[in-house]
Write a protein that holds these residues in place. Sequence first.
Motif, PDB file in Angstrom:
ATOM      1  N   HIS A 209      -1.928  -3.139  10.272  1.00 32.12           N
ATOM      2  CA  HIS A 209      -1.415  -4.509  10.146  1.00 32.12           C
ATOM      3  C   HIS A 209      -2.184  -5.381  11.126  1.00 32.12           C
ATOM      4  O   HIS A 209      -2.954  -4.872  11.961  1.00 32.12           O
ATOM      5  CB  HIS A 209       0.094  -4.576  10.390  1.00 32.12           C
ATOM      6  CG  HIS A 209       0.527  -3.998  11.705  1.00 32.12           C
ATOM      7  ND1 HIS A 209       0.424  -4.688  12.895  1.00 32.12           N
ATOM      8  CD2 HIS A 209       1.077  -2.786  12.030  1.00 32.12           C
ATOM      9  CE1 HIS A 209       0.897  -3.952  13.892  1.00 32.12           C
ATOM     10  NE2 HIS A 209       1.290  -2.802  13.396  1.00 32.12           N
ATOM     11  N   GLN A 210      -1.997  -6.679  11.022  1.00 36.56           N
ATOM     12  CA  GLN A 210      -2.801  -7.606  11.821  1.00 36.56           C
ATOM     13  C   GLN A 210      -2.625  -7.394  13.324  1.00 36.56           C
ATOM     14  O   GLN A 210      -3.568  -7.603  14.097  1.00 36.56           O
ATOM     15  CB  GLN A 210      -2.461  -9.042  11.438  1.00 36.56           C
ATOM     16  CG  GLN A 210      -2.840  -9.413  10.015  1.00 36.56           C
ATOM     17  CD  GLN A 210      -2.428 -10.828   9.660  1.00 36.56           C
ATOM     18  OE1 GLN A 210      -2.242 -11.679  10.528  1.00 36.56           O
ATOM     19  NE2 GLN A 210      -2.282 -11.099   8.371  1.00 36.56           N
ATOM     20  N   TRP A 239       0.719  -1.833   3.668  1.00 33.75           N
ATOM     21  CA  TRP A 239       1.339  -2.281   4.917  1.00 33.75           C
ATOM     22  C   TRP A 239       0.731  -3.586   5.395  1.00 33.75           C
ATOM     23  O   TRP A 239       1.412  -4.431   5.981  1.00 33.75           O
ATOM     24  CB  TRP A 239       1.235  -1.193   5.989  1.00 33.75           C
ATOM     25  CG  TRP A 239       2.317  -1.268   7.017  1.00 33.75           C
ATOM     26  CD1 TRP A 239       2.165  -1.486   8.347  1.00 33.75           C
ATOM     27  CD2 TRP A 239       3.726  -1.131   6.800  1.00 33.75           C
ATOM     28  NE1 TRP A 239       3.384  -1.489   8.981  1.00 33.75           N
ATOM     29  CE2 TRP A 239       4.364  -1.273   8.047  1.00 33.75           C
ATOM     30  CE3 TRP A 239       4.511  -0.908   5.666  1.00 33.75           C
ATOM     31  CZ2 TRP A 239       5.749  -1.210   8.192  1.00 33.75           C
ATOM     32  CZ3 TRP A 239       5.886  -0.836   5.813  1.00 33.75           C
ATOM     33  CH2 TRP A 239       6.494  -0.978   7.065  1.00 33.75           C
ATOM     34  N   LEU A 240      -0.571  -3.766   5.134  1.00 34.84           N
ATOM     35  CA  LEU A 240      -1.195  -5.047   5.444  1.00 34.84           C
ATOM     36  C   LEU A 240      -0.602  -6.153   4.572  1.00 34.84           C
ATOM     37  O   LEU A 240      -0.357  -7.265   5.046  1.00 34.84           O
ATOM     38  CB  LEU A 240      -2.705  -4.958   5.234  1.00 34.84           C
ATOM     39  CG  LEU A 240      -3.495  -6.248   5.470  1.00 34.84           C
ATOM     40  CD1 LEU A 240      -3.365  -6.717   6.917  1.00 34.84           C
ATOM     41  CD2 LEU A 240      -4.969  -6.049   5.104  1.00 34.84           C
ATOM     42  N   ASP A 243       2.447  -7.699   5.948  1.00 37.39           N
ATOM     43  CA  ASP A 243       2.363  -8.379   7.239  1.00 37.39           C
ATOM     44  C   ASP A 243       2.803  -9.843   7.119  1.00 37.39           C
ATOM     45  O   ASP A 243       2.679 -10.459   6.069  1.00 37.39           O
ATOM     46  CB  ASP A 243       0.928  -8.321   7.756  1.00 37.39           C
ATOM     47  CG  ASP A 243       0.863  -8.210   9.265  1.00 37.39           C
ATOM     48  OD1 ASP A 243       1.883  -8.476   9.924  1.00 37.39           O
ATOM     49  OD2 ASP A 243      -0.201  -7.851   9.788  1.00 37.39           O
TER      50      ASP A 243
END
Length: 312
Positions: A209-210, A239-240, A243
């Motif tokens: 993620h970020q 999952w990204l 975000d």
Amino acid sequence: MAPAPHVPLDPPDRLVRTVTAWEGEAGRAWLAGLPGLVAGCLERWELTPERVQYPGGNVSMVVLVRRADTTAATLKIGMVTAETAQEPAALAHWNGTGAVRLLEHAPEAGALLLERLHPDISLRSLPDAKAMLEAAGVLRRLWVPPAEAHPFTAVADHTARLAALLRERRGRPWAESGRPLIDEALEAYERLAGSPVPGGPVLLHGDFHQGNVLAADRLPWLAIDPKPLVGDPGYDLAWLLLDRREDLVASPGGRAAARRRLARLSDALETDPGRLRDWTVFRAVEAGVWCWSVGDRTGGELLLEFASWLAE
């Protein structure tokens, strides 16, 4: 060398809260021994501490340090769990390509000495569209074939356990309102489990993620804190996609924005949009129901609402 007396090395409050809540008595015992682990690593690798990174990780303590030759580095000490045990092997395999470089490793202490990144600057400091573009570039470098005799868990095995837990939790009274969406997620999982991985399995970050991509000097952005698996890239990408879900859920056009984000990411990384949708629904619902299981109703509702936008 002994740590400088003016540098406090107490575990951050978030680390204490999460380890205690998630790991119970084992977590409390690890926290009690953490100061000794930190001191041992400082002496072993001749490190001078500068400061503890706050708020730090959920299951690890991060200390910014200087090596004997004065170069900057980062000491990370965490609980060794099934999720975190293979982090050093993944970092060694990437060898700095797309991820932070591993300098030293003490497995008995759960300690990693890492190259220094810019710990206060993650992709979340960028506008979302720009952050997603940069994140896609990092993923392209991370998704490489694993070594032939690799130690990493397969996504298929990991998600089979998650799906079994999700089926079990479906019957709990507190999960009643989520059962239709849980059924959607399990159907998505069955579709994924019954099909081959397009292009073959690759080494995945596992928690991409970020916030796990930091500014660096060698490259603009490098990934940290992998929970490595081997399998379908869509598992990482899902999952990204989730975000900044808080912002999307709070915005009037969140549903359409989530679907546009899915289309952009699948196009940018040449991932089948149907598979990415299925991975995102499964991962969001599984994580949301887990949140419910530990009493985080708000976090669970947020994840399930996002999943519902894609499941329709």
